[in-house]
Motif scaffolding. Structure first.
Motif, PDB file in Angstrom:
ATOM      1  N   PRO A  68       0.807  -1.230  -0.191  1.00 13.95           N
ATOM      2  CA  PRO A  68       0.127  -0.007  -0.155  1.00 13.95           C
ATOM      3  C   PRO A  68       0.493   1.228  -0.049  1.00 13.95           C
ATOM      4  O   PRO A  68       1.948   1.485   0.495  1.00 13.95           O
ATOM      5  N   GLN A  69       0.244   2.216  -0.708  1.00 18.13           N
ATOM      6  CA  GLN A  69       1.277   3.409  -0.580  1.00 18.13           C
ATOM      7  C   GLN A  69       0.354   4.653  -0.636  1.00 18.13           C
ATOM      8  O   GLN A  69      -1.100   4.884  -1.140  1.00 18.13           O
ATOM      9  N   GLY A  70       0.716   5.789  -0.107  1.00 17.36           N
ATOM     10  CA  GLY A  70       0.055   7.036  -0.180  1.00 17.36           C
ATOM     11  C   GLY A  70       1.044   8.094  -1.149  1.00 17.36           C
ATOM     12  O   GLY A  70       1.255   7.561  -2.493  1.00 17.36           O
ATOM     13  N   ALA A  71       1.316   9.026  -0.525  1.00 12.17           N
ATOM     14  CA  ALA A  71       2.038  10.337  -1.475  1.00 12.17           C
ATOM     15  C   ALA A  71       3.716   9.868  -1.404  1.00 12.17           C
ATOM     16  O   ALA A  71       4.492  10.320  -2.114  1.00 12.17           O
ATOM     17  N   ARG A  72       4.076   8.582  -0.822  1.00  9.57           N
ATOM     18  CA  ARG A  72       5.472   8.291  -0.849  1.00  9.57           C
ATOM     19  C   ARG A  72       6.294   9.489  -0.187  1.00  9.57           C
ATOM     20  O   ARG A  72       7.528   9.439  -0.816  1.00  9.57           O
ATOM     21  N   GLY A  74       7.389   9.092   2.851  1.00  7.67           N
ATOM     22  CA  GLY A  74       7.956   8.156   3.983  1.00  7.67           C
ATOM     23  C   GLY A  74       9.208   8.489   3.958  1.00  7.67           C
ATOM     24  O   GLY A  74      10.145   8.694   2.798  1.00  7.67           O
ATOM     25  N   LEU A  75      10.041   8.171   4.976  1.00  4.07           N
ATOM     26  CA  LEU A  75      11.453   8.371   5.129  1.00  4.07           C
ATOM     27  C   LEU A  75      12.097   7.083   5.640  1.00  4.07           C
ATOM     28  O   LEU A  75      13.330   6.960   5.880  1.00  4.07           O
ATOM     29  N   SER A  76      11.392   5.871   5.460  1.00  4.63           N
ATOM     30  CA  SER A  76      12.191   4.758   6.008  1.00  4.63           C
ATOM     31  C   SER A  76      11.972   3.615   5.158  1.00  4.63           C
ATOM     32  O   SER A  76      12.125   2.419   5.561  1.00  4.63           O
ATOM     33  N   GLY A  77      11.443   3.965   4.198  1.00  6.51           N
ATOM     34  CA  GLY A  77      11.242   2.689   3.005  1.00  6.51           C
ATOM     35  C   GLY A  77       9.990   2.003   3.019  1.00  6.51           C
ATOM     36  O   GLY A  77       9.709   0.739   2.730  1.00  6.51           O
ATOM     37  N   GLY A  78       9.133   2.706   4.203  1.00  7.25           N
ATOM     38  CA  GLY A  78       7.881   1.658   4.334  1.00  7.25           C
ATOM     39  C   GLY A  78       6.975   1.332   3.226  1.00  7.25           C
ATOM     40  O   GLY A  78       6.383   0.558   3.252  1.00  7.25           O
ATOM     41  N   ALA A  79       7.168   2.250   1.979  1.00  6.54           N
ATOM     42  CA  ALA A  79       6.319   2.094   0.944  1.00  6.54           C
ATOM     43  C   ALA A  79       6.948   1.711  -0.203  1.00  6.54           C
ATOM     44  O   ALA A  79       6.844   1.628  -1.248  1.00  6.54           O
ATOM     45  N   ASN A  80       8.341   1.092  -0.082  1.00 10.66           N
ATOM     46  CA  ASN A  80       9.086   0.624  -0.976  1.00 10.66           C
ATOM     47  C   ASN A  80       8.477  -0.698  -1.584  1.00 10.66           C
ATOM     48  O   ASN A  80       8.040  -1.454  -1.027  1.00 10.66           O
ATOM     49  N   ALA A  81       8.576  -0.856  -3.081  1.00  8.43           N
ATOM     50  CA  ALA A  81       7.995  -1.839  -3.466  1.00  8.43           C
ATOM     51  C   ALA A  81       8.823  -3.012  -3.448  1.00  8.43           C
ATOM     52  O   ALA A  81      10.053  -2.846  -3.293  1.00  8.43           O
ATOM     53  N   GLY A  82       8.404  -4.404  -3.651  1.00  6.65           N
ATOM     54  CA  GLY A  82       9.124  -5.661  -3.655  1.00  6.65           C
ATOM     55  C   GLY A  82       9.020  -6.273  -5.111  1.00  6.65           C
ATOM     56  O   GLY A  82       8.058  -5.801  -5.869  1.00  6.65           O
ATOM     57  N   GLY A  84       7.927  -8.185  -8.217  1.00  9.31           N
ATOM     58  CA  GLY A  84       6.779  -8.735  -8.810  1.00  9.31           C
ATOM     59  C   GLY A  84       5.483  -8.392  -7.755  1.00  9.31           C
ATOM     60  O   GLY A  84       4.475  -9.170  -7.791  1.00  9.31           O
ATOM     61  N   CYS A  85       5.477  -7.194  -6.850  1.00  5.41           N
ATOM     62  CA  CYS A  85       4.508  -7.073  -6.200  1.00  5.41           C
ATOM     63  C   CYS A  85       3.298  -6.206  -6.874  1.00  5.41           C
ATOM     64  O   CYS A  85       3.539  -5.767  -7.995  1.00  5.41           O
ATOM     65  N   ILE A  86       2.124  -6.180  -6.068  1.00  8.08           N
ATOM     66  CA  ILE A  86       1.243  -5.137  -6.507  1.00  8.08           C
ATOM     67  C   ILE A  86       1.446  -3.751  -5.726  1.00  8.08           C
ATOM     68  O   ILE A  86       1.205  -3.997  -4.575  1.00  8.08           O
ATOM     69  N   VAL A  87       1.771  -2.980  -6.450  1.00  2.00           N
ATOM     70  CA  VAL A  87       1.711  -1.510  -5.650  1.00  2.00           C
ATOM     71  C   VAL A  87       0.324  -0.847  -5.570  1.00  2.00           C
ATOM     72  O   VAL A  87      -0.347  -0.850  -6.643  1.00  2.00           O
ATOM     73  N   LEU A  88      -0.307  -0.799  -4.483  1.00  2.00           N
ATOM     74  CA  LEU A  88      -1.691  -0.477  -4.286  1.00  2.00           C
ATOM     75  C   LEU A  88      -1.577   1.054  -4.037  1.00  2.00           C
ATOM     76  O   LEU A  88      -1.595   1.454  -2.647  1.00  2.00           O
ATOM     77  N   SER A  89      -1.689   2.005  -4.998  1.00  2.43           N
ATOM     78  CA  SER A  89      -1.595   3.373  -4.694  1.00  2.43           C
ATOM     79  C   SER A  89      -3.105   4.153  -4.266  1.00  2.43           C
ATOM     80  O   SER A  89      -3.983   3.751  -5.183  1.00  2.43           O
ATOM     81  N   LEU A  90      -3.285   4.560  -3.229  1.00  3.51           N
ATOM     82  CA  LEU A  90      -4.557   5.099  -2.791  1.00  3.51           C
ATOM     83  C   LEU A  90      -4.714   6.688  -2.694  1.00  3.51           C
ATOM     84  O   LEU A  90      -5.723   7.235  -2.380  1.00  3.51           O
ATOM     85  N   THR A  91      -3.875   7.275  -3.820  1.00  3.86           N
ATOM     86  CA  THR A  91      -4.016   8.660  -3.976  1.00  3.86           C
ATOM     87  C   THR A  91      -5.249   8.961  -4.711  1.00  3.86           C
ATOM     88  O   THR A  91      -5.783  10.182  -4.417  1.00  3.86           O
ATOM     89  N   ARG A  92      -6.072   8.153  -5.317  1.00  9.08           N
ATOM     90  CA  ARG A  92      -7.311   8.788  -6.108  1.00  9.08           C
ATOM     91  C   ARG A  92      -8.430   8.780  -5.087  1.00  9.08           C
ATOM     92  O   ARG A  92      -9.541   8.927  -5.391  1.00  9.08           O
ATOM     93  N   MET A  93      -8.262   7.993  -3.946  1.00  9.27           N
ATOM     94  CA  MET A  93      -9.234   7.957  -2.994  1.00  9.27           C
ATOM     95  C   MET A  93      -9.148   9.241  -1.870  1.00  9.27           C
ATOM     96  O   MET A  93      -8.462   9.171  -0.893  1.00  9.27           O
ATOM     97  N   ASP A  94      -9.510  10.404  -2.419  1.00 10.96           N
ATOM     98  CA  ASP A  94      -9.154  11.356  -1.892  1.00 10.96           C
ATOM     99  C   ASP A  94     -10.126  12.502  -1.570  1.00 10.96           C
ATOM    100  O   ASP A  94     -10.163  13.740  -1.533  1.00 10.96           O
ATOM    101  N   ARG A  95     -11.240  11.975  -1.183  1.00 14.34           N
ATOM    102  CA  ARG A  95     -12.592  12.620  -1.108  1.00 14.34           C
ATOM    103  C   ARG A  95     -12.666  12.881   0.697  1.00 14.34           C
ATOM    104  O   ARG A  95     -12.364  12.109   1.416  1.00 14.34           O
TER     105      ARG A  95
END
Length: 455
Positions: A68-72, A74-82, A84-95
């Motif tokens: 899962p990702q937001g605006a990326r 972060g400063l600790s690599g918590g949103a870094n991809a692995g 073959g993974c699915i990156v699930l960006s939630l930036t379009r859910m912005d209401r």
């Protein structure tokens, strides 16, 4: 791969599934670009809860990891991809779904930008206090994932204290609702707090109920110059011991001050060893600043300059918000530490960090939320130089060890990610680590949610 894409596209709009490597590579990592990141198989950008559920059901069926990702920011690599993974960006859910002035709550989707929410509620006479330095770009979902703090923590606390309830899509696609909309509530285990700071490893936050406060008066700030970091820390202790409640109490060392001046030409006093910024949003901030100014002078401040109006205060605070960005211009790479210690040991933390910088022949600038003991030593180094990179990593570890020796914690607000995995184990101990891993298995038995993070 074909099966994965076919299944994802069956429940997502075509434009929400990104596979072009030139595009997906930009989602590979957060701001900790020196941390290892893999190559995602696909990036998905859902806009509804049902679409997030579809992604997680697909991932569970095919045993594909999801990051899962937001605006990326972060400063600790918590949103870094692995790989073959699915990156699930939630930036379009912005209401922003609801703002209720009577109940003093806001209901938002995870992609809402912190500053956008803050400005919306301010117009209604309300206040959402958590304000990370990246508040203009970071998202509420990311703030929840890392339990973010900000400049106002000394008075108002961190994100966890404002999250009343959550809707979370679990690893298997089920939707879980936690918490409440009420001012009080103690029914059952506090699952809401469990998700705050979990860095997307237990579930995907798709909705949050946030507590609001009445909008406080505009704050006024002062800047106090000190001949040493120890003297500035003595002033911090005096301010807190005397019972004052500043809305902000921040510290910048000489390296940070000079970096900010170079970046923004703000005219800060770069000849001083430490600059302490204090602010109050009380009914009579001038009187509070005067009292704090006297405490700073008694602690050895060479000059105390109170702002005359809100515009001058905002300028001082902007200098502090630019600290991390400015230090990033000092060299080709930075490692940003996030060690929180008891206020009473803040001077030891700063002096110890200066000794580490000298021992490893590195530039390490420090900005700190001094009021709550949260320091951000920033290790500046040349990433192209293997020896400099080695020394940078060693100094980073030495700073982490120092923080634990002083009774502190390895992170006050940035999270663990991949950067601090081994240090989390040291802080928790074997029993604590075993229990936390057990919680992870309960929520994510297949281990597909943000694998490789935390532990």
């Amino acid at each position: 791969m074909d099966d994965l894409l076919t299944r994802l596209r069956a429940g997502l709009p075509a434009e929400a599934v990104l596979t072009d490597p030139d595009v997906t590579v930009s989602y590979a990592h957060d701001m900790a670009s020196f941390c290892r990141a893999g190559t995602p198989a696909v990036v998905v950008l859902p806009s509804t809860v049902e679409q997030v559920q579809h992604v997680m059901r697909t991932a569970t069926a095919l045993r594909v990891p999801v990051v899962p990702q937001g605006a990326r920011t972060g400063l600790s690599g918590g949103a870094n991809a692995g790989d073959g993974c699915i990156v699930l960006s939630l930036t379009r859910m912005d209401r922003i779904l609801e703002i209720n002035p009577v109940d003093r709550i806001a209901v938002v989707e995870p992609g809402v930008v912190n500053a956008a929410l803050s400005r919306r509620v301010e117009a209604l006479g309300l206040y959402y206090p958590p304000d990370p330095s990246s508040w203009e770009t970071c998202t509420i979902g990311g703030n929840i994932g890392t339990a973010s703090g900000g400049l106002c923590c000394v008075k108002y606390g961190v994100t966890a204290e404002y999250v009343l309830g959550l809707d979370v899509v679990l690893a298997d696609g089920r939707l879980l609702t936690t918490g409440r909309r009420t001012a009080k509530g103690v029914a059952g285990y506090d699952l809401t707090r469990l998700f705050v700071g979990s860095e997307g490893s237990l579930g995907v936050v798709v909705r949050a109920v946030l507590a609001l406060r009445p909008r406080p008066p505009r704050q006024l700030a002062l800047a106090a110059e000190f001949p040493s970091a120890a003297a500035a820390c003595e002033a911090v202790c005096a301010v807190m011991e005397s019972g004052h409640t500043p809305s902000l109490l921040e510290l910048m060392d000489r390296t940070t001050i000079r970096a900010v001046n170079r970046l923004a030409r703000m005219g800060l006093p770069d000849s001083t060893e430490a600059l302490l910024l204090a602010a109050f949003d009380t009914p009579d901030p001038a009187a509070d600043l005067a009292a704090v100014g006297e405490l700073c002078t008694a602690a050895g401040a060479t000059q105390v300059v109170p702002a005359e109006d809100a515009a001058e205060s905002d300028l001082l605070l902007q200098a502090r918000r630019l600290s991390l960005t400015a230090l990033e211009t000092v060299s080709t790479a930075t490692m940003i530490d996030d060690v929180c210690v008891p206020r009473s040991r803040l001077a030891e933390m700063l002096d110890g960090t200066a000794a580490i910088a000298a021992a490893y022949d590195l530039t390490i600038g420090i900005c700190a939320h001094a009021g709550d003991g949260n320091t951000h030593p920033v290790v500046c180094f040349d990433q192209a130089d293997p020896d400099a990179s080695r020394r940078a990593r060693a100094s980073f570890d030495a700073i982490m060890a120092l923080g634990l020796e002083l009774g502190g914690t390895i992170t006050g607000e940035h999270g663990v990610g991949v950067l601090k995995k081994e240090w989390l184990a040291r802080e928790l101990g074997p029993v604590g680590l075993e229990l936390q891993r057990g919680i992870k298995r309960t929520f994510d038995p297949l281990g597909i949610l943000n694998p490789g993070k935390l532990f």
